[in-house]
Structure formats: C-alpha cells, structure tokens
Write a protein that holds these residues in place. Structure first.
Motif, PDB file in Angstrom:
ATOM      1  N   PRO A 162       0.029  -0.964  -0.722  1.00 47.29           N
ATOM      2  CA  PRO A 162      -0.211  -0.160   0.225  1.00 47.29           C
ATOM      3  C   PRO A 162       0.657   1.178  -0.357  1.00 47.29           C
ATOM      4  CG  PRO A 162       0.192  -1.177   2.054  1.00 47.29           C
ATOM      5  CD  PRO A 162       0.651  -1.438   1.596  1.00 47.29           C
ATOM      6  N   TYR A 163      -0.074   2.245  -0.620  1.00 44.97           N
ATOM      7  CA  TYR A 163       1.173   3.384  -0.692  1.00 44.97           C
ATOM      8  C   TYR A 163       0.512   4.578   0.911  1.00 44.97           C
ATOM      9  CZ  TYR A 163       0.854   4.317  -5.448  1.00 44.97           C
ATOM     10  OH  TYR A 163       1.207   4.115  -7.083  1.00 44.97           O
ATOM     11  N   GLY A 164       2.193   5.035   1.449  1.00 45.47           N
ATOM     12  CA  GLY A 164       1.706   6.274   2.643  1.00 45.47           C
ATOM     13  C   GLY A 164       0.007   5.190   3.230  1.00 45.47           C
ATOM     14  N   GLY A 165      -1.068   6.302   2.712  1.00 45.10           N
ATOM     15  CA  GLY A 165      -2.066   6.330   2.578  1.00 45.10           C
ATOM     16  C   GLY A 165      -3.156   5.699   2.424  1.00 45.10           C
ATOM     17  N   PHE A 166      -2.807   4.233   1.874  1.00 43.46           N
ATOM     18  CA  PHE A 166      -3.267   3.767   1.465  1.00 43.46           C
ATOM     19  C   PHE A 166      -4.152   4.488   0.196  1.00 43.46           C
ATOM     20  CE2 PHE A 166      -2.941   1.581   5.879  1.00 43.46           C
ATOM     21  CZ  PHE A 166      -2.665   0.310   5.369  1.00 43.46           C
ATOM     22  N   ALA A 167      -3.622   4.739  -0.207  1.00 40.81           N
ATOM     23  CA  ALA A 167      -4.102   5.740  -1.985  1.00 40.81           C
ATOM     24  C   ALA A 167      -4.659   4.802  -2.302  1.00 40.81           C
ATOM     25  CB  ALA A 167      -3.785   6.775  -1.731  1.00 40.81           C
ATOM     26  N   ILE A 206      -1.889  14.825   8.645  1.00 40.68           N
ATOM     27  CA  ILE A 206      -1.622  14.154   7.234  1.00 40.68           C
ATOM     28  C   ILE A 206      -3.095  14.005   7.043  1.00 40.68           C
ATOM     29  CG2 ILE A 206      -0.898  11.916   7.359  1.00 40.68           C
ATOM     30  CD1 ILE A 206       0.681  12.337   5.230  1.00 40.68           C
ATOM     31  N   TYR A 207      -3.361  13.666   5.890  1.00 43.72           N
ATOM     32  CA  TYR A 207      -4.628  13.458   5.560  1.00 43.72           C
ATOM     33  C   TYR A 207      -5.359  12.357   5.556  1.00 43.72           C
ATOM     34  CZ  TYR A 207      -3.592  11.455   1.082  1.00 43.72           C
ATOM     35  OH  TYR A 207      -3.047  10.096   0.270  1.00 43.72           O
ATOM     36  N   TYR A 208      -4.554  11.147   6.429  1.00 49.91           N
ATOM     37  CA  TYR A 208      -5.043   9.814   5.895  1.00 49.91           C
ATOM     38  C   TYR A 208      -4.899   9.638   7.801  1.00 49.91           C
ATOM     39  CZ  TYR A 208      -0.191   8.360   5.843  1.00 49.91           C
ATOM     40  OH  TYR A 208       0.883   8.843   5.542  1.00 49.91           O
ATOM     41  N   SER A 209      -4.443  10.520   8.406  1.00 53.81           N
ATOM     42  CA  SER A 209      -5.420   9.770   9.192  1.00 53.81           C
ATOM     43  C   SER A 209      -5.380   9.644   9.943  1.00 53.81           C
ATOM     44  CB  SER A 209      -3.890  11.196  10.507  1.00 53.81           C
ATOM     45  OG  SER A 209      -5.139  12.022  10.059  1.00 53.81           O
ATOM     46  N   LYS A 210      -6.969  10.334  10.176  1.00 54.25           N
ATOM     47  CA  LYS A 210      -8.082   8.769  10.965  1.00 54.25           C
ATOM     48  C   LYS A 210      -8.576   7.870  10.339  1.00 54.25           C
ATOM     49  CE  LYS A 210     -10.426  13.620  11.424  1.00 54.25           C
ATOM     50  NZ  LYS A 210     -11.677  15.540  11.517  1.00 54.25           N
ATOM     51  N   GLU A 211      -8.035   7.043   8.925  1.00 51.20           N
ATOM     52  CA  GLU A 211      -8.117   6.523   8.633  1.00 51.20           C
ATOM     53  C   GLU A 211      -7.378   5.721   9.474  1.00 51.20           C
ATOM     54  OE1 GLU A 211      -8.312   5.655   4.515  1.00 51.20           O
ATOM     55  OE2 GLU A 211      -9.187   7.557   3.889  1.00 51.20           O
TER      56      GLU A 211
END
Length: 415
Positions: free
Chosen positions: A69-74, A158-163
């Motif tokens: 996965p990418y850093g934020g599972f993008a 960072i934008y994916y932190s909540k996930e």
C-alpha cells in the motif's frame, strides 16, 4: 523522493559535498520504482545503501497482494475488513510508520562513518515516512550534529490519519515524536505556508524563525523537449494517483456536458498513473469512457513528455482536513510545461495562490460545476482559434530546483 534527489543533484554545484544513505532497492519494498532517476545522481556523490527491516513482505503474504500500500492506502479505494484491520495495525503498532525498521541500519552506518574519522557539517532528513525524522533526532542527541528536518507533508495531521483509527495512547506517542522532532531540529523545512502554520502550532517552544517554506519545484533539464499539444483534440491530462477523495465528479460532469454542447471539438481526457476503480466508474457514468485514455505508471521522463503533449492540465487536491497547505510537487512541473491548469480543490489554498501568482490557471471548488463548465467552454472557444493554448513565459523561475537548492545551501550554512 524526487525532492531529495534534485537537492542532491544540484548541491555539489554550490560547494556542498553529499553523502546519501538510503535503502538497498533489493531489500526495501515500494509501491512503484523509477530506476531511470538514478542516472541523475552526480558521480561525486557517495551513496550508501543499507539493509532494512520492514513488515511489507509479511503484508503481501497475508493479503496475497503483489503491490504494497501507499502511505495512506491511496491505492486501495474500497476497503474490506481485512484492509481495515491492517490500517489499524499500521496506526497502532507501527508508530510513526512501518518504515521505522530502517532506522537502526542507518544509525549503524553513520556510527561507522564517524568512527572512521569522517566529519559532517549537517544532516538532512526528509519525510514522509516520518520515522526518518527520528534518525535525525537520534543523531542530534548522540553527536550534536546540525540537523535540518525536511517535512514534505504534515505528520499527525496528514490527510489519511483518521483512517488509521489510532487509540489514545498511540495518538499520544505519535504526537510526542512529532513535537520532539520539531523542537530539537535546528531548522524545519516545509513545502507550503499553511503547513508551516500548522506545525508551528504544535508546541509553545517553537519559534517562526526555525521554519522555512522551501517548496517543491521543477528541474529545467527535464523540460528540454519542445511543447507539442495535439492539433486534432483538446487534451486534458492528469498525472499521478487519483481516487474518490479528490472529488472530481463535477469536473467530469462538466467535461461531459461540454463535449455534448460542442461536438465539433474532440475533447479528450488522459490519466497517467494510478486511477482508482471508483474514479474509473465516474468516468463511465459521465459517458467519457470513449474519450479517456488510461496510462499506467511510467518513468518520470515519460511523464513530463505527456505534460508537454497536452492542451490543458488537471490537478486535484484531496477533499480532506488541512488541505489548504497541500501543494503537490507536480504542480511545479505543470507550471514548467506552460499549459493552462485547472485545479479542483479549495479556493484560496496555497495551490490556488501559486496558480494566481504565476498566471497559470485557477482553482475551482469541488461543487463549482457552473464555473468549471464556463472555464472549459472558454478553452474550447480559444482552441477553435488556435489548438495551441500554451501560456506565455510564466513567472516561475524561483521554483526551479537549482534556485531552491541555492536557498537550501544557505540554510545548511546558516550560523
């Protein structure tokens, strides 16, 4: 990676001798690799490649996936229970991130260099992965080396932190690491003004003087080929990863309506890089499939070529918290291509300000369907008169990689 590579490429010309410590490519795991960029490393630069300890091999075995996965599972749009589980593990076990296993290998390599009598005037650590900053923190504490912490993105915001669904203890530890890095670094480099504002508020001990906005940029040597927009179509190109969180659905709707209103103009879309299944479905829903070309990941040089062979360029900012400070590295290459830029994202953001400052385009709010359609129709009208919509020479020279490296050199030598 390109940001650090370009610094390393240009630093020798300013009298800075570099030693790079990185991961042996046969030991590390990455979503994508671009081997062609290695040719840009100057012969004078010493590169030390170390082993690493990462969990991604186990991840691939357990999930049956070939790509990590990418850093934020993008690169994972629809999340299964299994994926949610791995996100939870990522957020609560691997703090700050799963790349932390590399740190011990780097510290051993540096210790060996110092034991051999080598000296260094400064250390620069670049992240994400933000675990890399803990290397700089350790070197500062052990050896008192001058340390520049380069944060290309926010850390705990960072934008994916909540996930990642961090528990309270995990969140506390992540924030503690973040504060330690920001407080102990001699200089903190960030890529946008809003990110500086965000990080400056992390601790009362921080002062504005140690924060420096050093944005990403473009390398003039990457743009030697002439611009060659197509003459038979109005071609809009997007490069890089894009998923549903970028909310380009109304832009796609505007493209569909524009093509219906102006059937004499061959309006086409081209996506170079990773496109999520959800975005592909949106393209189909807006009857744009026949007008859209999907090109998988390509080496950087080819990606630049696609920019130069376009009429208009599309950029999108993800619809997430703290997105006013998101200033993608590719926007500077978009500027260097001298094409009109359509940005789908927050109006008044750092990206919008940059486009306005350089006269290169404008940002449209995610819901601004009417404005996007009006802008597209204006491009269609201009294209009918001349299919080359290239802009006059833009005011972007201060964003060249060489000019930015000169600024970095001054920070390295700062008393």
């Amino acid at each position: 990676m390109q940001r650090t590579l370009k610094f390393v490429k240009h630093l020798p010309s300013f009298g800075v001798e570099c030693t790079v410590i990185t991961v042996d490519p046969d030991r590390g795991a990455y979503p994508v690799l671009d081997e062609s960029l290695a040719a840009e490393i100057p012969a004078s630069v010493r590169v030390i490649r170390t082993d690493t300890s990462e969990p991604f091999g186990s991840y691939k075995k357990l999930t049956g996936r070939q790509q990590i996965p990418y850093g934020g599972f993008a690169n994972e749009s629809k999340t299964s229970f299994q994926q949610r589980f791995f996100k939870f593990v990522r957020g609560n076990v691997f703090i700050p991130d799963p790349r932390r296993g590399w740190n011990a290998h780097v510290l051993r390599a540096v210790a060996g260099l110092l034991r051999a009598g080598e000296t260094f005037d400064a250390v620069l650590t670049s992240s994400p992965p933000h675990s890399t900053q803990l290397i700089g923190l350790a070197l500062k504490k052990r050896y008192g080396l001058r340390w520049l912490a380069d944060l290309r993105d926010p850390w705990t915001d960072i934008y994916y932190s909540k996930e990642l669904n961090q528990t309270a203890p995990a969140r506390w530890l992540d924030e503690w690491y973040e504060r330690q890095v920001l407080e102990q670094a001699d200089e903190v480099l960030v890529t946008s003004p809003d990110t500086k504002r965000l990080l400056l508020g992390k601790s009362a001990k921080l002062t504005a003087g140690k924060f420096h906005v050093l944005p990403n940029g473009y390398d003039e040597s990457d743009f030697r080929e002439p611009s060659a927009p197509p003459t038979d179509s109005l071609l809009i190109t997007h490069t890089g990863t894009i998923s549903e969180i970028y909310h380009i659905e109304l832009f796609l709707a505007a493209c569909g309506e524009c093509s219906r209103r102006h059937p004499d103009v061959n309006l086409r879309l081209r996506f170079v890089g990773k496109v999520s299944a959800g975005v592909q479905e949106l393209i189909h829903d807006h009857e744009l499939s026949a007008r859209t070309e999907f090109i998988p990941f390509v080496p950087h040089e080819q990606s630049v070529g696609y920019l130069l062979r376009s009429t208009v360029l599309l950029m999108a900012i993800p619809d997430v918290d703290h997105n006013f400070g998101i200033l993608p590295g590719k926007v500077f290459e978009y500027l260097a291509a001298n094409k009109p830029i359509i940005c789908v994202g927050p109006v008044g953001s750092d990206a919008d300000t940059l486009l306005e400052e350089c006269g290169a385009g404008r940002a449209f709010a995610y819901v601004a369907y009417g404005d996007m359609l009006e802008y597209l129709e204006a491009q269609v009208a201009a294209w009918r008169l001349n299919p080359n919509l290239d802009l006059p020479a833009l005011n972007h020279s201060r964003y060249s990689r060489r000019a930015l490296t000169e600024r970095l050199t001054k920070l390295i030598r700062r008393p």
